[in-house]
Each structure stands twice: as structure tokens, then as C-alpha cells.
Design a protein around this motif. Structure first.
Motif, short mmCIF file in Angstrom:
data_model
loop_
_atom_site.label_atom_id
_atom_site.label_comp_id
_atom_site.label_asym_id
_atom_site.label_seq_id
_atom_site.Cartn_x
_atom_site.Cartn_y
_atom_site.Cartn_z
N LYS A 194 18.48 47.97 15.04
CA LYS A 194 17.38 48.83 14.61
C LYS A 194 17.30 48.91 13.09
O LYS A 194 16.20 48.93 12.51
N LYS A 195 18.44 48.94 12.42
CA LYS A 195 18.44 48.94 10.95
C LYS A 195 17.77 47.68 10.42
O LYS A 195 16.94 47.74 9.52
N PHE A 196 18.17 46.54 10.99
CA PHE A 196 17.61 45.28 10.52
C PHE A 196 16.12 45.18 10.83
O PHE A 196 15.35 44.70 10.01
N ILE A 197 15.69 45.62 11.99
CA ILE A 197 14.28 45.49 12.35
C ILE A 197 13.41 46.39 11.47
O ILE A 197 12.34 45.98 11.01
N LEU A 198 13.87 47.61 11.22
CA LEU A 198 13.10 48.51 10.36
C LEU A 198 13.02 47.97 8.93
O LEU A 198 11.97 48.02 8.29
N THR A 199 14.13 47.43 8.45
CA THR A 199 14.14 46.84 7.11
C THR A 199 13.24 45.62 7.06
O THR A 199 12.51 45.42 6.09
N SER A 200 13.27 44.81 8.11
CA SER A 200 12.44 43.60 8.12
C SER A 200 10.95 43.95 8.05
O SER A 200 10.19 43.30 7.34
N PHE A 201 10.54 44.99 8.77
CA PHE A 201 9.14 45.39 8.71
C PHE A 201 8.76 45.94 7.34
O PHE A 201 7.62 45.75 6.88
N ALA A 202 9.68 46.60 6.66
CA ALA A 202 9.41 47.07 5.30
C ALA A 202 9.17 45.88 4.37
O ALA A 202 8.24 45.90 3.55
N TYR A 203 9.99 44.84 4.52
CA TYR A 203 9.78 43.62 3.72
C TYR A 203 8.46 42.95 4.08
O TYR A 203 7.76 42.44 3.20
N ALA A 204 8.11 42.94 5.35
CA ALA A 204 6.84 42.33 5.76
C ALA A 204 5.66 43.07 5.12
O ALA A 204 4.72 42.44 4.62
N ILE A 205 5.72 44.38 5.13
CA ILE A 205 4.65 45.17 4.51
C ILE A 205 4.58 44.87 3.01
O ILE A 205 3.49 44.65 2.46
N LEU B 64 3.28 41.16 2.48
CA LEU B 64 1.86 41.01 2.78
C LEU B 64 1.00 41.77 1.78
O LEU B 64 -0.08 41.30 1.39
N THR B 65 1.47 42.92 1.33
CA THR B 65 0.74 43.67 0.31
C THR B 65 0.65 42.87 -0.98
O THR B 65 -0.42 42.78 -1.60
N LEU B 66 1.76 42.26 -1.39
CA LEU B 66 1.73 41.41 -2.58
C LEU B 66 0.79 40.23 -2.38
O LEU B 66 0.03 39.87 -3.28
N GLY B 67 0.79 39.64 -1.19
CA GLY B 67 -0.11 38.52 -0.90
C GLY B 67 -1.58 38.92 -0.97
O GLY B 67 -2.41 38.20 -1.54
N ILE B 68 -1.90 40.08 -0.43
CA ILE B 68 -3.28 40.57 -0.48
C ILE B 68 -3.68 40.86 -1.93
O ILE B 68 -4.79 40.54 -2.35
N ILE C 229 10.19 37.39 -0.47
CA ILE C 229 10.14 38.67 0.24
C ILE C 229 10.00 38.41 1.73
O ILE C 229 10.70 39.01 2.55
N LEU C 230 9.09 37.50 2.08
CA LEU C 230 8.85 37.24 3.50
C LEU C 230 9.97 36.45 4.16
O LEU C 230 10.34 36.75 5.30
N LEU C 231 10.53 35.48 3.46
CA LEU C 231 11.56 34.65 4.10
C LEU C 231 12.93 35.33 4.17
O LEU C 231 13.48 35.47 5.27
N ILE C 232 13.49 35.72 3.04
CA ILE C 232 14.83 36.31 3.13
C ILE C 232 14.77 37.80 3.46
O ILE C 232 15.72 38.34 4.00
N GLY C 233 13.64 38.43 3.14
CA GLY C 233 13.50 39.85 3.48
C GLY C 233 13.09 40.04 4.92
O GLY C 233 13.85 40.58 5.73
N PHE C 234 11.91 39.55 5.27
CA PHE C 234 11.38 39.76 6.62
C PHE C 234 12.03 38.85 7.65
O PHE C 234 12.63 39.31 8.61
#
Length: 124
Positions: free
Chosen positions: A3-14, A17-21, A38-43
Motif C-alpha cells: 500500500k505504501k508503494f502503490i500510494l507513492t506510485s500514484f503520487a509520482y504519476a500525478i 502527468l502534471t508536468l507533461g500537461i 518521474i514516471l519511470l523510476i517514480g511511478f
């Protein structure tokens, strides 16, 4: 840990994607390398680690698992911040290179620790 990893991964995805937009909206793609990291090693890596914990390392909450989690996050943040500063032309490469090197090695150590966690489960 999953759960820690999944929540952190979604934070990186946000964040990624925000930086991409933002880059698309401003038509300035100078942070493409930062966005990608951010997307590869973060998400992606955090998401894969979450799956590993859920599918194979379930209920492992050892010090080593916690160390692996925090090393990965620390290394990822260091890489992302360093790349953002460099590609945003806020600092010279010479100034940020030690941070990038140390952070990259930290991410690698976290990956090695994930393998160690798997090896430990094989011994049980």
C-alpha cells in the motif's frame, strides 16, 4: 508495504502527468527528461514494487523492506529534483552532478535490496 508503494506510485504519476500537461500547454518540453524519470523510476518502479510485495512478499514488514522503500523514495526524489534543477537551467551540471550520481546509486541499491528480499523468501 504494498500500500505504501502503490500510494507513492500514484503520487509520482500525478506529478509526472502534471508536468507533461504543463509542458504541452507551454509548448516548452525542456523538462522531458525529468518528466520521464518521474514516471519511470517514480511511478513504474514503485508500482512494480507494490505488485511484488502484494504477490510474493506479502506480509513482509521487516526493517530491510522499510529500508528498501525509503531508499527508493529518497533516490527517486534526488534524481527528480536534480534533473528538474538542471533541465530548468536553475543550476549547472557540475553543481547538481553529485546529487544525481548519489541519487542514482541509491535507486540502484534499493533495487538490489528488492532482489535480496526475494532471495530471503526463497529460503523460507
Amino acid at each position: 508495504m504494498d500500500k505504501k508503494f502503490i500510494l507513492t506510485s500514484f503520487a509520482y504519476a500525478i506529478a509526472g502527468l502534471t508536468l507533461g500537461i504543463f509542458m504541452a500547454a507551454t509548448k516548452n518540453h525542456g523538462q522531458l527528461v525529468t518528466h520521464t524519470h518521474i514516471l519511470l523510476i517514480g511511478f513504474v518502479m514503485s508500482f512494480i514494487y507494490a505488485l511484488c510485495h502484494k504477490l510474493w512478499l506479502d506480509k513482509i514488514n521487516s526493517r530491510l523492506a522499510k529500508l528498501q522503500y525509503y531508499l527508493h523514495q529518497l533516490g527517486t526524489l534526488g534524481v527528480v529534483i536534480g534533473l528538474f534543477l538542471f533541465y530548468g537551467n536553475f543550476v549547472a551540471l557540475e553543481a547538481v552532478d553529485p546529487l544525481l550520481a548519489l541519487s542514482s546509486i541509491t535507486v540502484l541499491i534499493a533495487l538490489i535490496l528488492m532482489k535480496v528480499l526475494f532471495i530471503q523468501t526463497l529460503k523460507k
